[in-house]
Motif scaffolding. Structure first.
Motif, short mmCIF file in Angstrom:
data_model
loop_
_atom_site.label_atom_id
_atom_site.label_comp_id
_atom_site.label_asym_id
_atom_site.label_seq_id
_atom_site.Cartn_x
_atom_site.Cartn_y
_atom_site.Cartn_z
N ALA A 96 44.08 26.73 29.78
CA ALA A 96 44.34 27.03 30.99
C ALA A 96 43.79 28.52 31.25
O ALA A 96 43.07 28.70 32.19
CB ALA A 96 45.77 26.89 31.23
N MET A 97 43.99 29.40 30.13
CA MET A 97 43.68 30.55 30.19
C MET A 97 42.15 30.69 30.15
O MET A 97 41.59 31.57 31.11
CB MET A 97 44.09 31.47 29.05
CG MET A 97 45.47 31.94 28.89
SD MET A 97 45.66 33.49 29.92
CE MET A 97 44.83 34.59 29.34
N ALA A 98 41.40 29.91 29.31
CA ALA A 98 39.79 30.19 29.36
C ALA A 98 39.44 29.82 30.85
O ALA A 98 38.36 30.25 31.42
CB ALA A 98 39.43 29.26 28.43
N ASN A 99 40.06 28.58 31.38
CA ASN A 99 39.46 27.99 32.81
C ASN A 99 39.59 29.02 33.85
O ASN A 99 38.87 29.36 34.63
CB ASN A 99 40.30 26.83 33.03
CG ASN A 99 39.58 25.82 32.29
OD1 ASN A 99 38.76 25.67 31.70
ND2 ASN A 99 40.20 24.45 32.46
N MET A 100 40.62 29.81 33.86
CA MET A 100 41.15 30.74 34.78
C MET A 100 40.26 31.94 34.56
O MET A 100 39.70 32.53 35.66
CB MET A 100 42.56 31.14 35.06
CG MET A 100 43.43 30.06 35.39
SD MET A 100 45.14 30.72 35.51
CE MET A 100 45.96 30.69 33.86
N HIS A 101 39.90 32.36 33.24
CA HIS A 101 39.07 33.63 33.16
C HIS A 101 37.81 33.34 33.68
O HIS A 101 37.09 34.10 34.40
CB HIS A 101 39.20 33.88 31.55
CG HIS A 101 38.20 34.79 31.11
ND1 HIS A 101 38.18 36.10 31.58
CD2 HIS A 101 37.33 34.73 29.89
CE1 HIS A 101 37.13 36.78 30.77
NE2 HIS A 101 36.94 36.08 29.82
N LEU A 102 37.11 31.92 33.36
CA LEU A 102 35.82 31.74 33.66
C LEU A 102 35.80 31.51 35.41
O LEU A 102 34.84 32.01 35.84
CB LEU A 102 35.40 30.40 32.97
CG LEU A 102 33.92 30.00 33.03
CD1 LEU A 102 33.21 30.93 32.40
CD2 LEU A 102 33.92 28.68 32.56
N MET A 103 36.63 31.03 35.95
CA MET A 103 36.54 30.91 37.36
C MET A 103 36.71 32.23 37.99
O MET A 103 35.98 32.41 39.07
CB MET A 103 37.74 29.97 37.82
CG MET A 103 37.89 29.84 39.19
SD MET A 103 36.46 29.38 40.10
CE MET A 103 36.91 27.40 39.91
N ALA A 104 37.63 33.04 37.39
CA ALA A 104 37.58 34.46 38.02
C ALA A 104 36.10 35.02 37.76
O ALA A 104 35.73 35.65 39.01
CB ALA A 104 38.59 35.32 37.29
N ASP A 105 35.78 34.90 36.80
CA ASP A 105 34.21 35.72 36.81
C ASP A 105 33.26 35.09 37.53
O ASP A 105 32.64 35.65 38.39
CB ASP A 105 33.78 35.65 35.24
CG ASP A 105 32.97 36.70 34.91
OD1 ASP A 105 31.60 36.62 35.41
OD2 ASP A 105 33.13 37.60 34.33
N SER A 106 33.39 33.78 37.62
CA SER A 106 32.40 32.97 38.61
C SER A 106 32.70 33.32 40.04
O SER A 106 31.67 33.42 40.89
CB SER A 106 32.43 31.48 38.60
OG SER A 106 33.74 30.92 39.24
N LEU A 107 33.92 34.15 40.53
CA LEU A 107 34.02 34.38 41.95
C LEU A 107 33.85 35.95 41.96
O LEU A 107 34.01 36.62 42.98
CB LEU A 107 35.47 34.11 42.20
CG LEU A 107 35.83 32.46 42.25
CD1 LEU A 107 37.38 32.69 42.41
CD2 LEU A 107 35.28 31.85 43.34
N GLY A 108 33.32 36.51 41.01
CA GLY A 108 33.10 37.99 41.05
C GLY A 108 34.34 38.79 40.97
O GLY A 108 34.35 40.02 41.06
N ILE A 109 35.43 38.32 40.21
CA ILE A 109 36.53 38.92 39.92
C ILE A 109 36.77 39.35 38.37
O ILE A 109 36.37 38.16 37.72
CB ILE A 109 37.81 38.22 40.46
CG1 ILE A 109 37.78 38.30 41.89
CG2 ILE A 109 39.03 38.56 39.76
CD1 ILE A 109 38.48 37.12 42.31
N GLY A 110 37.13 40.60 37.92
CA GLY A 110 37.25 40.72 36.56
C GLY A 110 38.53 40.44 36.12
O GLY A 110 39.38 40.28 36.71
#
Ligand SMILES: Cc1cc2nc3c(=O)[nH]c(=O)nc-3n(C[C@H](O)[C@H](O)[C@H](O)COP(=O)(O)O)c2cc1C
Length: 173
Positions: A96-110
């Motif tokens: 869950a952590m990895a998925n949220m981290h990856l999604m954030a980056d894909s949206l331009g969020i650090g």
């Protein structure tokens, strides 16, 4: 963008501007967490979303040094789980952590993974420090915290040619 491109560009971002992340992006990040696979579909995790400045600042003390980026973050997602629900809660929370981290980056969020499990803040565990602040039940265990914010500095993308290909062993080690 194809998924490999998203993964190539993903980096841990620890410095953020003062611009808040949008609710629309936060919703997508949380949906990415909720979409995560879990052993026997038990979904043992719970996500505590923190946006209050005062709480984020207090959370920065949850690790000896390593959580200071929360002082500049717009939001944090604390990932906890009930180990009674499954013996693979650490794996489930990590996905869950990895998925949220990856999604954030894909949206331009650090974003950055802040390790919580097995870590301390002085004489107290990071888990107890956050339990006191966020009031999660005693039976819940802390896995990690995802800090989120608009990137001030985003490290460079990885190059596929530079990946450690020697770690791949075919047929036998
Ligand atoms: C299990 C795990 C624990 C981590 N813990 C921390 C941490 O406590 N603080 C931190 O700043 N970064 C933490 N990170 C981020 C790593 O330092 C980072 O992923 C690594 O240096 C590679 O950089 P990259 O994410 O930009 O590819 C953690 C990452 C993982 C996967």
């Amino acid at each position: 963008m194809d998924l490999l491109e998203v993964m190539r560009k993903r980096r841990s971002v620890r410095t953020y501007t003062e611009e808040p992340i949008t609710e629309e992006s936060l919703t997508k990040i949380l949906q990415a967490g909720l979409l995560s696979p879990s052993g026997r579909a038990r979904r043992p995790w719970e996500f505590i979303v923190v946006q209050k400045r005062e709480t984020l600042d207090a959370m920065a003390g949850c690790r000896d040094g390593a959580a200071s980026m929360l002082r500049g973050a717009s939001c944090a997602v604390v990932v906890i789980a009930d180990p009674e629900k499954t013996d693979v809660w650490v794996e489930d929370c990590s996905i869950a952590m990895a998925n949220m981290h990856l999604m954030a980056d894909s949206l331009g969020i650090g974003s950055c993974w802040i390790q919580g499990r097995l870590r301390t803040a002085g004489d107290t565990s990071t888990e107890d420090y956050l339990r006191k602040l966020l009031h999660f039940p005693a039976e819940y265990r802390l896995e990690a915290i995802l800090s989120l914010g608009m990137p001030q500095n985003h490290p460079a993308a990885y190059e596929l040619e530079q990946l450690p290909a020697e770690k791949i062993h075919r047929e036998s080690y």
